[in-house]
Design a protein around this motif. Structure first.
Motif, PDB file in Angstrom:
ATOM      1  N   LEU A   1      46.731  53.670 -38.622  1.00  0.00           N
ATOM      2  CA  LEU A   1      47.966  53.414 -38.837  1.00  0.00           C
ATOM      3  C   LEU A   1      49.231  53.272 -38.651  1.00  0.00           C
ATOM      4  CD1 LEU A   1      47.404  50.377 -41.014  1.00  0.00           C
ATOM      5  CD2 LEU A   1      48.003  50.105 -38.404  1.00  0.00           C
ATOM      6  N   PRO A   2      48.966  55.492 -39.177  1.00  0.00           N
ATOM      7  CA  PRO A   2      50.679  56.321 -38.610  1.00  0.00           C
ATOM      8  C   PRO A   2      51.005  56.374 -37.306  1.00  0.00           C
ATOM      9  CG  PRO A   2      48.813  57.127 -40.406  1.00  0.00           C
ATOM     10  CD  PRO A   2      47.975  55.771 -39.623  1.00  0.00           C
ATOM     11  N   LYS A   3      49.069  56.147 -36.312  1.00  0.00           N
ATOM     12  CA  LYS A   3      49.664  56.588 -34.663  1.00  0.00           C
ATOM     13  C   LYS A   3      50.262  55.101 -34.271  1.00  0.00           C
ATOM     14  CE  LYS A   3      48.205  58.214 -30.972  1.00  0.00           C
ATOM     15  NZ  LYS A   3      49.168  59.713 -30.110  1.00  0.00           N
ATOM     16  N   LEU A   4      49.591  54.355 -34.668  1.00  0.00           N
ATOM     17  CA  LEU A   4      49.828  53.306 -34.046  1.00  0.00           C
ATOM     18  C   LEU A   4      51.429  52.936 -34.108  1.00  0.00           C
ATOM     19  CD1 LEU A   4      49.728  50.418 -32.806  1.00  0.00           C
ATOM     20  CD2 LEU A   4      48.830  48.957 -35.145  1.00  0.00           C
ATOM     21  N   ASN A   5      52.031  53.264 -35.930  1.00  0.00           N
ATOM     22  CA  ASN A   5      53.544  53.496 -36.157  1.00  0.00           C
ATOM     23  C   ASN A   5      53.836  54.354 -34.914  1.00  0.00           C
ATOM     24  OD1 ASN A   5      53.570  50.800 -37.797  1.00  0.00           O
ATOM     25  ND2 ASN A   5      52.072  51.838 -40.031  1.00  0.00           N
ATOM     26  N   GLU A   6      53.862  55.509 -35.000  1.00  0.00           N
ATOM     27  CA  GLU A   6      54.157  56.458 -34.291  1.00  0.00           C
ATOM     28  C   GLU A   6      54.710  56.014 -32.928  1.00  0.00           C
ATOM     29  OE1 GLU A   6      54.048  58.967 -31.848  1.00  0.00           O
ATOM     30  OE2 GLU A   6      52.076  59.183 -32.245  1.00  0.00           O
ATOM     31  N   ARG A   7      53.361  55.755 -32.497  1.00  0.00           N
ATOM     32  CA  ARG A   7      54.067  55.094 -30.645  1.00  0.00           C
ATOM     33  C   ARG A   7      54.717  53.829 -30.852  1.00  0.00           C
ATOM     34  NH1 ARG A   7      53.840  58.822 -27.260  1.00  0.00           N
ATOM     35  NH2 ARG A   7      53.657  57.470 -26.465  1.00  0.00           N
TER      36      ARG A   7
ATOM     37  N   LEU B   1      59.594  51.503 -29.433  1.00  0.00           N
ATOM     38  CA  LEU B   1      61.175  50.597 -29.833  1.00  0.00           C
ATOM     39  C   LEU B   1      62.388  51.417 -29.130  1.00  0.00           C
ATOM     40  CD1 LEU B   1      60.100  49.609 -33.243  1.00  0.00           C
ATOM     41  CD2 LEU B   1      60.298  48.216 -30.957  1.00  0.00           C
ATOM     42  N   SER B   2      62.225  52.656 -29.847  1.00  0.00           N
ATOM     43  CA  SER B   2      62.922  53.773 -29.017  1.00  0.00           C
ATOM     44  C   SER B   2      63.911  53.225 -27.794  1.00  0.00           C
ATOM     45  CB  SER B   2      62.819  54.816 -29.804  1.00  0.00           C
ATOM     46  OG  SER B   2      64.170  55.587 -29.030  1.00  0.00           O
ATOM     47  N   ARG B   3      62.698  54.253 -26.825  1.00  0.00           N
ATOM     48  CA  ARG B   3      62.504  53.941 -25.466  1.00  0.00           C
ATOM     49  C   ARG B   3      63.339  52.523 -24.553  1.00  0.00           C
ATOM     50  NH1 ARG B   3      63.650  57.164 -23.025  1.00  0.00           N
ATOM     51  NH2 ARG B   3      62.599  56.474 -20.800  1.00  0.00           N
ATOM     52  N   LEU B   4      62.667  51.785 -25.968  1.00  0.00           N
ATOM     53  CA  LEU B   4      63.321  49.948 -25.486  1.00  0.00           C
ATOM     54  C   LEU B   4      65.109  49.678 -26.332  1.00  0.00           C
ATOM     55  CD1 LEU B   4      59.554  48.258 -25.247  1.00  0.00           C
ATOM     56  CD2 LEU B   4      61.067  48.497 -23.177  1.00  0.00           C
ATOM     57  N   GLY B   5      65.079  50.871 -26.436  1.00  0.00           N
ATOM     58  CA  GLY B   5      67.025  51.024 -26.694  1.00  0.00           C
ATOM     59  C   GLY B   5      66.249  49.635 -27.834  1.00  0.00           C
ATOM     60  N   LEU B   6      65.734  49.730 -29.218  1.00  0.00           N
ATOM     61  CA  LEU B   6      65.933  48.878 -30.546  1.00  0.00           C
ATOM     62  C   LEU B   6      66.115  49.163 -31.274  1.00  0.00           C
ATOM     63  CD1 LEU B   6      62.742  46.014 -29.408  1.00  0.00           C
ATOM     64  CD2 LEU B   6      65.357  45.984 -29.643  1.00  0.00           C
ATOM     65  N   PRO B   7      67.295  48.720 -32.239  1.00  0.00           N
ATOM     66  CA  PRO B   7      67.791  49.672 -33.771  1.00  0.00           C
ATOM     67  C   PRO B   7      66.229  49.512 -34.876  1.00  0.00           C
ATOM     68  CG  PRO B   7      68.529  47.958 -33.114  1.00  0.00           C
ATOM     69  CD  PRO B   7      68.031  48.058 -32.222  1.00  0.00           C
ATOM     70  N   TYR B   8      65.387  48.629 -34.820  1.00  0.00           N
ATOM     71  CA  TYR B   8      64.498  48.523 -35.730  1.00  0.00           C
ATOM     72  C   TYR B   8      63.646  49.202 -35.475  1.00  0.00           C
ATOM     73  CZ  TYR B   8      67.602  44.094 -34.480  1.00  0.00           C
ATOM     74  OH  TYR B   8      68.058  43.673 -33.833  1.00  0.00           O
ATOM     75  N   ILE B   9      62.277  48.941 -37.254  1.00  0.00           N
ATOM     76  CA  ILE B   9      61.847  50.051 -37.334  1.00  0.00           C
ATOM     77  C   ILE B   9      60.743  49.039 -37.322  1.00  0.00           C
ATOM     78  CG2 ILE B   9      60.447  51.737 -39.195  1.00  0.00           C
ATOM     79  CD1 ILE B   9      63.301  53.117 -39.003  1.00  0.00           C
ATOM     80  N   VAL B  10      59.708  48.642 -36.930  1.00  0.00           N
ATOM     81  CA  VAL B  10      58.131  48.175 -37.448  1.00  0.00           C
ATOM     82  C   VAL B  10      56.687  48.824 -38.037  1.00  0.00           C
ATOM     83  CG1 VAL B  10      56.520  46.346 -35.658  1.00  0.00           C
ATOM     84  CG2 VAL B  10      58.553  46.780 -35.097  1.00  0.00           C
ATOM     85  N   ILE B  11      56.877  48.404 -38.655  1.00  0.00           N
ATOM     86  CA  ILE B  11      55.616  48.861 -39.749  1.00  0.00           C
ATOM     87  C   ILE B  11      54.735  48.507 -40.285  1.00  0.00           C
ATOM     88  CG2 ILE B  11      54.915  50.713 -41.656  1.00  0.00           C
ATOM     89  CD1 ILE B  11      57.970  51.569 -41.735  1.00  0.00           C
ATOM     90  N   PHE B  12      53.042  48.725 -39.252  1.00  0.00           N
ATOM     91  CA  PHE B  12      51.839  48.095 -39.879  1.00  0.00           C
ATOM     92  C   PHE B  12      52.220  48.652 -41.251  1.00  0.00           C
ATOM     93  CE2 PHE B  12      52.476  46.625 -35.945  1.00  0.00           C
ATOM     94  CZ  PHE B  12      51.425  45.285 -35.673  1.00  0.00           C
TER      95      PHE B  12
ATOM     96  N   ALA C   1      55.948  44.400 -40.256  1.00  0.00           N
ATOM     97  CA  ALA C   1      57.250  44.316 -41.426  1.00  0.00           C
ATOM     98  C   ALA C   1      58.050  45.062 -40.556  1.00  0.00           C
ATOM     99  CB  ALA C   1      57.842  45.142 -42.536  1.00  0.00           C
ATOM    100  N   ILE C   2      59.650  44.268 -40.578  1.00  0.00           N
ATOM    101  CA  ILE C   2      60.623  44.846 -39.380  1.00  0.00           C
ATOM    102  C   ILE C   2      62.044  45.585 -40.647  1.00  0.00           C
ATOM    103  CG2 ILE C   2      61.955  44.417 -37.657  1.00  0.00           C
ATOM    104  CD1 ILE C   2      60.270  42.053 -37.138  1.00  0.00           C
ATOM    105  N   PHE C   3      62.797  46.396 -40.096  1.00  0.00           N
ATOM    106  CA  PHE C   3      63.444  46.936 -41.062  1.00  0.00           C
ATOM    107  C   PHE C   3      64.403  47.025 -39.815  1.00  0.00           C
ATOM    108  CE2 PHE C   3      59.936  48.029 -42.905  1.00  0.00           C
ATOM    109  CZ  PHE C   3      60.195  47.248 -44.364  1.00  0.00           C
ATOM    110  N   HIS C   4      66.136  47.133 -40.642  1.00  0.00           N
ATOM    111  CA  HIS C   4      67.119  47.663 -39.576  1.00  0.00           C
ATOM    112  C   HIS C   4      68.032  48.007 -40.321  1.00  0.00           C
ATOM    113  CE1 HIS C   4      71.077  46.380 -37.468  1.00  0.00           C
ATOM    114  NE2 HIS C   4      70.182  47.498 -36.540  1.00  0.00           N
TER     115      HIS C   4
END
Length: 192
Positions: A71-77, A82-93, A100-103
């Motif tokens: 899961l840490p690897k999945l969340n890191e990737r 998300l960063s490369r796609l210009g999204l300001p969100y954090i999605v954590i499994f 969960a999605i955070f802004h």
């Protein structure tokens, strides 16, 4: 009632469209099965039932070991894409595989995203899961994007997606994009 009886009689006389398949299955089942093959299939079924039992329970130790490691690897990737796609969100499994999605530390729901943001999150999720699968198993040298960039994305969002797909292609993977958007033609190395 007469009409229904007539219809029933007609259906009783009709040819079953599955008759050929049923006959071939009956012939196949009539063949004696090799004992070793039966044992192999029985072992495989028992193995799958065991995996369902062990991995299906949220409190399973095996499941916790797997999710704890990957899961840490999945969340890191996922964060990377998300960063490369210009999204300001954090999605954590989380361990139970809910996300969960955070802004800016404020929790959000998926439906709060615009359609273009949803498309970029979907792409990020697919690429992140793919990276983890490849780390666990083997490289996948083919990626198919079927009309994912056609709807909902503005020009900047679409270009970010194309840039990420080009990065994926630079790692030796073939990326095939099916699209109706003629504006993407100039972005392709080859057109079929």
């Amino acid at each position: 009632l007469t009409s229904l009886r007539t219809e029933k009689a007609a259906k009783m006389l009709a040819v079953n469209p599955h008759a050929t398949l049923l006959e071939s299955l009956e012939l196949e089942l009539a063949e004696p099965m090799d004992g070793a093959e039966f044992d192999r299939l029985d072992l495989e079924i028992r193995h799958h039932k065991y995996l369902e039992k062990v991995l299906g329970r949220k409190d399973s130790e095996v499941r916790r070991l797997i999710t704890g490691k990957w899961l840490p690897k999945l969340n890191e990737r996922l964060s990377y894409y998300l960063s490369r796609l210009g999204l300001p969100y954090i999605v954590i499994f989380k361990d139970d595989m809910t996300a969960a999605i955070f802004h800016f530390e404020q929790k959000m729901v998926y439906s709060d995203l615009s359609s273009g943001e949803e498309e970029r999150v979907i792409l990020a999720l697919n690429l992140a899961f793919r990276d983890v699968f490849e780390a666990l198993h083997f490289p996948i040298n083919f990626l198919l994007i079927d009309e994912r960039l056609d709807v909902g994305l503005d020009g900047a969002g679409r270009q970010r997606c194309v840039n990420v797909l080009k990065e994926v292609a630079l790692t030796g993977r073939s990326v095939l994009m099916i699209t109706h958007n003629t504006g993407l033609v100039d972005q392709a190395d080859r057109i079929i």
